[in-house]
Each structure stands twice: as structure tokens, then as C-alpha cells.
Scaffold this active site. Structure first.
Site, PDB file in Angstrom:
ATOM      1  CB  CYS A 167      -4.441 -10.771 -13.989  1.00  0.00           C
ATOM      2  SG  CYS A 167      -3.137 -11.208 -15.252  1.00  0.00           S
TER       3      CYS A 167
ATOM      4  CD  GLU B 255      -4.662   7.124  -8.580  1.00  0.00           C
ATOM      5  OE1 GLU B 255      -3.741   6.321  -8.847  1.00  0.00           O
ATOM      6  OE2 GLU B 255      -5.797   6.505  -9.027  1.00  0.00           O
TER       7      GLU B 255
ATOM      8  NE  ARG C  11     -12.170   1.597  -7.848  1.00  0.00           N
ATOM      9  CZ  ARG C  11     -11.461   0.220  -8.396  1.00  0.00           C
ATOM     10  NH1 ARG C  11     -12.615  -0.669  -8.071  1.00  0.00           N
ATOM     11  NH2 ARG C  11     -10.468  -0.133  -8.828  1.00  0.00           N
TER      12      ARG C  11
ATOM     13  CB  CYS D 277      -5.387 -14.205 -21.777  1.00  0.00           C
ATOM     14  SG  CYS D 277      -3.582 -14.186 -20.826  1.00  0.00           S
TER      15      CYS D 277
ATOM     16  CD  GLN E 214       6.269   0.381  -6.334  1.00  0.00           C
ATOM     17  OE1 GLN E 214       5.611   0.253  -7.264  1.00  0.00           O
ATOM     18  NE2 GLN E 214       7.144  -0.484  -5.825  1.00  0.00           N
ATOM     19  CB  THR E 215       1.175   1.731  -0.827  1.00  0.00           C
ATOM     20  OG1 THR E 215       2.488   2.258  -0.581  1.00  0.00           O
ATOM     21  CG2 THR E 215       0.752   1.276   0.733  1.00  0.00           C
TER      22      THR E 215
END
Length: 359
Positions: free
Chosen positions: A194, A41, A29, A210, A46-47
DNA sequence: GAAACGTGGAA
DNA sequence: TTTCCAAGTTT
């Protein structure tokens, strides 16, 4: 399935405000270099972030630019990726770098269609890169966003059964004035507030909207995807020594499971067979050599995504025959000092560690 | 659309 | 110990 316009505006505002105050400070970032963002990315597929960070840093030291990556050889690339898993990502990264250098003069493309045509980059990764690197309003739908949005609308089916609706929602929500921050914020919300189990709803900027929270269903949504039990394979593995104190290793075919990585030869135990017979047979089938199975070295369990294995590892003595790469790309006799140069999967790293301890 | 594709951490 | 699942894509 579309939300009221007022809600969309308020959802964006509250999320961006939350992100400005509590967003994570992650290495990528701080970068505006599309190459660095692209690498992050891909590594993040999945990591988890915690796993990625050290790999990300050593990768950029080894390959500071896309040109360094394009010019590297695949074995060097795989060695840096060793332990991260899903090794097709590393192979695709390498191929992509060469393609971008040739086709786009080394500049990561801006067009969504062009990005999606690159190997290993799907819709979520494309949106992640384009929004983050170029601030383009392209939506994403990773695991975090699926969970956040499923709860937002109290989705009554597993997210995998409602991908079209979830993509439409993500499209509708992405803030075209702040796409970079919005997408990053959505993922941060999923990763830190979340969360899959026991979400911290008291810290969530979206409790007013929500539906899962308002119905007190946040621990039951998203619904689980149905998963089948993992098959379990018993494997015999041979550490084959020759008279020079070298070990025989083979390189797996370039595609498929652990493609391009090295391993100790072996294979699946068949019905009615002892481990000694299994190893002797597999070595004959894969390498066309005679061996003698000697002492047991270790037994270890390992779980892949779609099956589990028990590796039964035995020392073996080479007897005769010229080893042939019948089921592999390449074979090598190596010493324990040389073996670190080769990329190995995690389970094999444990065998190497045991060999070094015993020597 | 389902299955293949790694590994580690959490509960 | 087992199960879930994490910044998914490809076939």
C-alpha cells in the site's frame, strides 16, 4: 466510525496470514531485547528501513547494552548518529538511557504512561516498542498506517485532519491475541504493498474491504497535506586557517537545529552585502576575530525540512583577536587529521571532503 | 495547531 | 529541477 465486527476479525486474519507469508526479515525482528527494539524504533522515525540498517548495526556494536549507552559521552553518541538526521533523537536516546538506568534499573518500562513520559517517545513509538518488545496490544499510527487506514475507509480529508478517527480505527483493529505481528504487518503492508504512489493492490490481502480500491480511488487517497514553499537562504561560510595550518570550527548550541554538532562558522547573506562582507561580518559577530576572505572553495545546495540553503564556502586567513564562542557552545582549532573525531552535519561533511581532496 | 526538526531516494 | 515523503515528537 466503527467497522462491523465480522470485518474486523476478517481484516486481522487476512493481514496476519499475508504477513506470515510475505513479511520482511528485518534485523530488529530477530531480537526480543527491548533495548534493541527501542533503538530501532527511534532510528525509524521519519527514516526509511534501508537507511537505518547500517546505523542500527554499528550502533549495537558500539553500545551493546543500555548501560554502555548511558555511560557514553554525548559527542560519541552524536558521532555514531552523524548523517541520520533529526539529531534530537540521539540526544533523547542518550538522556533516556540514563533515566532508565537510574529509574527502572536499566529495564525498559512496560507501562504506556511511563514510556510516553520518556523524551522523544510519542504514541506511535511507544506502541511500536511495547507491542514489539512485550507483545502488548497498543496501537500505532505511523505514516504507513495512516495511508493504509485512510485508503481502507476512503478518507475524504488529509490524514492530519482526521487523527482522532484514525487512532480509533487503529485501536479497534489491533489484534490483542497477536499485537506484535499485527502492528508489524500493518506497517509492512504500507511499506511494500500500500505504497504512496501506484500501490500494488493485486497483492493486497484487503482488496475485499478497501473502500479506496473498491471505488478506484487508491491513487488519490490519502489526500495531500497542504505544504508551504520552502524559504531559501544564501549563506556565507568561512574555512579559517591559522599559521599552524589549523581550521577553526565551532559546536552548535545543544538544542535546536543540528544541536551539539560541529560546523564551519558563517551565516546569512544580508541585503546589499557581498559574500566577502557577509563572511567577515558573521565571523566578527560569532567569534570576535578579524579575518581576510581569500579563495572560493565551493558552492553547495542543501535542503532541510523547512528551508533550503546555498552554502558559499571561502578559504579565510586568520588575522587577529582571541576567538570567543559568542553564538556557539565551544570553538576549536583542528587539523584535517583531527577533524573526523567531531560530528558534523551532512553539508559540512562535503566541505571536509573537498578540503581533504585539495590537500 | 502550526512550525521546527535532517537526509536520501524516487518520480 | 522540484516535489513528495519516509516506522514522528516537541513546543
Amino acid at each position: 466510525m466503527s467497522l462491523p465486527k465480522f470485518d474486523v476479525i476478517e481484516l486481522r486474519r487476512s493481514l496476519l496470514n499475508w504477513y506470515a507469508q510475505t513479511g520482511r526479515n528485518l534485523p530488529w525482528r530477530n531480537s526480543s531485547d527491548p533495548y534493541q527494539i527501542w533503538i530501532s524504533e527511534i532510528m525509524l522515525q521519519q527514516t526509511q528501513v534501508k537507511t537505518v540498517i547500517p546505523y542500527y548495526q554499528s550502533w549495537l556494536e558500539a553500545f551493546p547494552t543500555i548501560h554502555n549507552l548511558a555511560e557514553a559521552d554525548l559527542q560519541t553518541v552524536l558521532k555514531l548518529w552523524q548523517g541520520l538526521g533529526y539529531y534530537a533523537r540521539a540526544r533523547n536516546l542518550h538522556a533516556c538511557a540514563q533515566q532508565i538506568v537510574q529509574q527502572y534499573n536499566g529495564v525498559f518500562p512496560y507501562e504506556l504512561e511511563a514510556v510516553l513520559s520518556l523524551p522523544g517517545i510519542g504514541r506511535t513509538t511507544a506502541g511500536g516498542i511495547l507491542s514489539s518488545a512485550y507483545n502488548l496490544p497498543i496501537s500505532i499510527l505511523d505514516g504507513n498506517v495512516k495511508r493504509v487506514l485512510a485508503r481502507l475507509i476512503a478518507l475524504s480529508v488529509p490524514p492530519g485532519k482526521a487523527l482522532k478517527s484514525l487512532w480509533e480505527l487503529s485501536d479497534q483493529l489491533v489484534d490483542s491475541n497477536h499485537p506484535r505481528e499485527f502492528n508489524q504487518a500493518l506497517m509492512d503492508l504500507g511499506a511494500t504493498v500500500c505504497t504512496p504512489k501506484t500501490p500494488n493492490c493485486s497483492e493486497c490481502p484487503w482488496t475485499l474491504y478497501c473502500q479506496a480500491y473498491l471505488l478506484n480511488l487508491q491513487s488519490q487517497i490519502p489526500m495531500r497535506e497542504i505544504s508551504s514553499p520552502l524559504p531559501h537562504k544564501i549563506i556565507g561560510v568561512g574555512v579559517i586557517w591559522n599559521q599552524q595550518g589549523q581550521i577553526l570550527i565551532d559546536k552548535r548550541p545543544a538544542k535546536g537545529l543540528l544541536g551539539g554538532l560541529w560546523e564551519f562558522p558563517g551565516g546569512k547573506l544580508e541585503a546589499g552585502e557581498t559574500l566577502e562582507e557577509c563572511i567577515k561580518r558573521e565571523i566578527q559577530e560569532e567569534l570576535a576575530i578579524e579575518i581576510e576572505v581569500k579563495d572560493h572553495l565551493m558552492t553547495l545546495e542543501h535542503a532541510y525540512t523547512h528551508f533550503k540553503v546555498t552554502l558559499n564556502v571561502y578559504h579565510c586567513r586568520y588575522i587577529s583577536g582571541e576567538p570567543q564562542p559568542l553564538e556557539s557552545d565551544e570553538i576549536r582549532w583542528v587539523t584535517l587529521d583531527e577533524i573526523d573525531q567531531f560530528p558534523f552535519p551532512k553539508a559540512n561533511e562535503k566541505i571536509i571532503a573537498a578540503l581533504k581532496n585539495n590537500s
